[in-house]
Design a protein around this motif. Structure first.
Motif, PDB file in Angstrom:
ATOM      1  N   GLN A 259      -2.710 -12.953 -27.665  1.00 25.49           N
ATOM      2  CA  GLN A 259      -1.862 -12.766 -26.492  1.00 25.49           C
ATOM      3  C   GLN A 259      -0.955 -13.979 -26.274  1.00 25.49           C
ATOM      4  O   GLN A 259       0.222 -13.836 -25.941  1.00 25.49           O
ATOM      5  N   ALA A 260      -1.509 -15.167 -26.480  1.00 24.47           N
ATOM      6  CA  ALA A 260      -0.715 -16.380 -26.330  1.00 24.47           C
ATOM      7  C   ALA A 260       0.375 -16.450 -27.396  1.00 24.47           C
ATOM      8  O   ALA A 260       1.512 -16.873 -27.115  1.00 24.47           O
ATOM      9  N   LEU A 261       0.045 -16.040 -28.617  1.00 26.52           N
ATOM     10  CA  LEU A 261       1.046 -15.995 -29.681  1.00 26.52           C
ATOM     11  C   LEU A 261       2.168 -15.035 -29.313  1.00 26.52           C
ATOM     12  O   LEU A 261       3.360 -15.370 -29.437  1.00 26.52           O
ATOM     13  N   ARG A 262       1.804 -13.843 -28.851  1.00 24.73           N
ATOM     14  CA  ARG A 262       2.810 -12.864 -28.467  1.00 24.73           C
ATOM     15  C   ARG A 262       3.710 -13.406 -27.343  1.00 24.73           C
ATOM     16  O   ARG A 262       4.932 -13.226 -27.390  1.00 24.73           O
ATOM     17  N   ALA A 263       3.114 -14.072 -26.365  1.00 23.29           N
ATOM     18  CA  ALA A 263       3.903 -14.638 -25.271  1.00 23.29           C
ATOM     19  C   ALA A 263       4.862 -15.713 -25.772  1.00 23.29           C
ATOM     20  O   ALA A 263       6.013 -15.802 -25.332  1.00 23.29           O
ATOM     21  N   SER A 264       4.376 -16.529 -26.721  1.00 23.43           N
ATOM     22  CA  SER A 264       5.219 -17.584 -27.277  1.00 23.43           C
ATOM     23  C   SER A 264       6.408 -16.991 -28.031  1.00 23.43           C
ATOM     24  O   SER A 264       7.549 -17.462 -27.904  1.00 23.43           O
ATOM     25  N   LEU A 265       6.147 -15.947 -28.808  1.00 26.24           N
ATOM     26  CA  LEU A 265       7.228 -15.296 -29.556  1.00 26.24           C
ATOM     27  C   LEU A 265       8.215 -14.621 -28.605  1.00 26.24           C
ATOM     28  O   LEU A 265       9.432 -14.683 -28.806  1.00 26.24           O
ATOM     29  N   THR A 266       7.688 -13.982 -27.573  1.00 24.08           N
ATOM     30  CA  THR A 266       8.551 -13.302 -26.603  1.00 24.08           C
ATOM     31  C   THR A 266       9.460 -14.297 -25.891  1.00 24.08           C
ATOM     32  O   THR A 266      10.648 -14.027 -25.659  1.00 24.08           O
ATOM     33  N   SER A 267       8.908 -15.460 -25.530  1.00 27.47           N
ATOM     34  CA  SER A 267       9.714 -16.470 -24.843  1.00 27.47           C
ATOM     35  C   SER A 267      10.859 -16.972 -25.707  1.00 27.47           C
ATOM     36  O   SER A 267      11.894 -17.417 -25.196  1.00 27.47           O
ATOM     37  N   GLU A 268      10.680 -16.889 -27.026  1.00 30.56           N
ATOM     38  CA  GLU A 268      11.726 -17.303 -27.959  1.00 30.56           C
ATOM     39  C   GLU A 268      12.581 -16.120 -28.422  1.00 30.56           C
ATOM     40  O   GLU A 268      13.447 -16.273 -29.274  1.00 30.56           O
ATOM     41  N   ARG A 269      12.300 -14.948 -27.838  1.00 30.88           N
ATOM     42  CA  ARG A 269      13.031 -13.719 -28.191  1.00 30.88           C
ATOM     43  C   ARG A 269      12.945 -13.416 -29.685  1.00 30.88           C
ATOM     44  O   ARG A 269      13.923 -13.032 -30.332  1.00 30.88           O
ATOM     45  N   ILE A 270      11.741 -13.605 -30.221  1.00 33.28           N
ATOM     46  CA  ILE A 270      11.493 -13.314 -31.638  1.00 33.28           C
ATOM     47  C   ILE A 270      10.825 -11.958 -31.724  1.00 33.28           C
ATOM     48  O   ILE A 270       9.777 -11.727 -31.119  1.00 33.28           O
ATOM     49  N   GLU A 271      11.439 -11.063 -32.470  1.00 32.89           N
ATOM     50  CA  GLU A 271      10.937  -9.693 -32.561  1.00 32.89           C
ATOM     51  C   GLU A 271       9.713  -9.615 -33.466  1.00 32.89           C
ATOM     52  O   GLU A 271       9.692 -10.175 -34.565  1.00 32.89           O
ATOM     53  N   VAL A 272       8.705  -8.919 -32.973  1.00 29.78           N
ATOM     54  CA  VAL A 272       7.502  -8.643 -33.759  1.00 29.78           C
ATOM     55  C   VAL A 272       7.670  -7.269 -34.376  1.00 29.78           C
ATOM     56  O   VAL A 272       8.018  -6.302 -33.697  1.00 29.78           O
ATOM     57  N   SER A 273       7.429  -7.162 -35.682  1.00 33.15           N
ATOM     58  CA  SER A 273       7.749  -5.908 -36.373  1.00 33.15           C
ATOM     59  C   SER A 273       6.565  -4.955 -36.475  1.00 33.15           C
ATOM     60  O   SER A 273       6.648  -3.942 -37.150  1.00 33.15           O
TER      61      SER A 273
END
Length: 332
Positions: A259-273
């Motif tokens: 969840q923390a990883l997902r939040a970090s990626l979201t804050s950087e606007r990095i799309e998860v595929s």
């Protein structure tokens, strides 16, 4: 790029940029070093004991105990299986974008093989293979086998009763088997391999292989001839008999870290595929871009045999670090 080459690059990057967000951490034993609350066993432990302890830990039928074969880990199990099949002239289908070690082990054991794609979905081509190895979760795609893929695998096996599906479940982070694996095991043509390396954060200790009843007599000797040290057996026994405490702690910590990883990626606007329900998270950006534009170090997807314009992240650097209390047993 090979994993070893990337490890050298990773060490250099982290040394030069110690504050970088490391999404390439792979040492789960280090991440959860403070969570294995076990004491050394005094009594001798036998492999048949471990079969029972593992089934109890996974709430699986104790009647399966004769079907559970013990090894030193997933790679060891695959070496034994591949070697057995190679001597009988079998041919395998291996995923081309998951784990290069599969192909290396097959070559070392002289097992002929073809490859198939898994990055977006499982794509099977015409092959005369007898064995198909399938990771579940499908890593580094990061999700579990989908229903249409399960049906495709069952149909493939159904063409010949001698065909076998080998499920690599090492990245399954729960102590109940997922429905896809149970569905495939229910065909009587599937073999399940796993170990204590991920969910119990204890690499190199114990491997478990569940075989169909029809294969037990043929495969038993190969596994019985291999040896597990009493130190490893005792360590594994204590992990499996701790009431699931270690596994639950690791599973919970891992879920929080994801969840923390997902939040970090979201804050950087990095799309998860992907849905990221599995161990890894697949990213639609090359690792160099993540490094230079976001100060994040991810694993190049081509390390796994995938597309070089994508990368793979793990959540292990988001696991809260705890001190290792004195008096706990640490084998590794």
């Amino acid at each position: 790029m090979t994993f070893r080459e990337f490890q050298a690059i990773k060490a250099t990057v982290i040394a030069e940029k110690p504050t970088i967000r490391n999404l390439a951490e792979h040492d789960i034993a280090k991440a959860f070093a403070g969570e294995r609350r076990i004491e050394p066993a005094l009594e001798a432990v036998h492999r048949c004991d471990l079969s029972r302890f593992w089934l109890e830990a996974y709430a699986l039928p104790i009647e399966w105990r004769k079907r559970v074969l013990i090894s030193g880990g997933v790679r060891h199990s695959l070496r034994l299986l591949f070697g057995f099949w190679a001597k009988r002239g079998k041919r395998a289908l291996l995923p081309q974008d998951v784990y290069p070690a599969y192909g290396r082990i097959a070559c070392e054991e002289r097992l002929a093989y073809d490859v198939y794609a898994t990055a977006e979905r499982i794509v099977l081509h015409s092959s005369d293979a007898d064995i198909m190895l399938v990771p579940n979760p499908v890593e580094p795609r990061g999700d579990y086998l989908r229903q249409e893929e399960i049906e495709q695998l069952i149909a493939w096996a159904g063409h010949d009763p001698n065909r076998r599906i080998v499920i690599d479940g090492v990245y399954h982070m729960q102590t109940t088997l997922d429905m896809a694996s149970l569905q495939l095991l229910g065909t009587g043509q599937a073999i399940y391999v796993t170990s204590l390396s991920k969910l119990w954060a204890s690499p190199g200790v114990l491997g478990v292989t569940v075989v169909p009843p029809d294969d037990l007599d043929a495969l038993f000797e190969s596994f019985a001839a291999s040896e597990n040290s009493q130190e490893h057996l005792r360590f594994a026994a204590n992990l499996l008999r701790d009431g699931g405490g270690t596994a639950r702690t690791v599973a919970t910590g891992f879920a929080v870290a994801k969840q923390a990883l997902r939040a970090s990626l979201t804050s950087e606007r990095i799309e998860v595929s992907n849905s990221a329900s599995g161990y890894h998270t697949l990213l639609n950006r090359p690792w160099q871009q993540l490094l230079h534009e976001h100060s994040m170090l991810a694993i190049p997807f081509d390390v796994f045999g995938g597309h070089p314009m994508m990368s793979v992240a793990t959540p292990l650097s988001f696991v809260p670090r705890r001190e290792v209390p004195s008096g706990r047993m640490h084998l590794l």
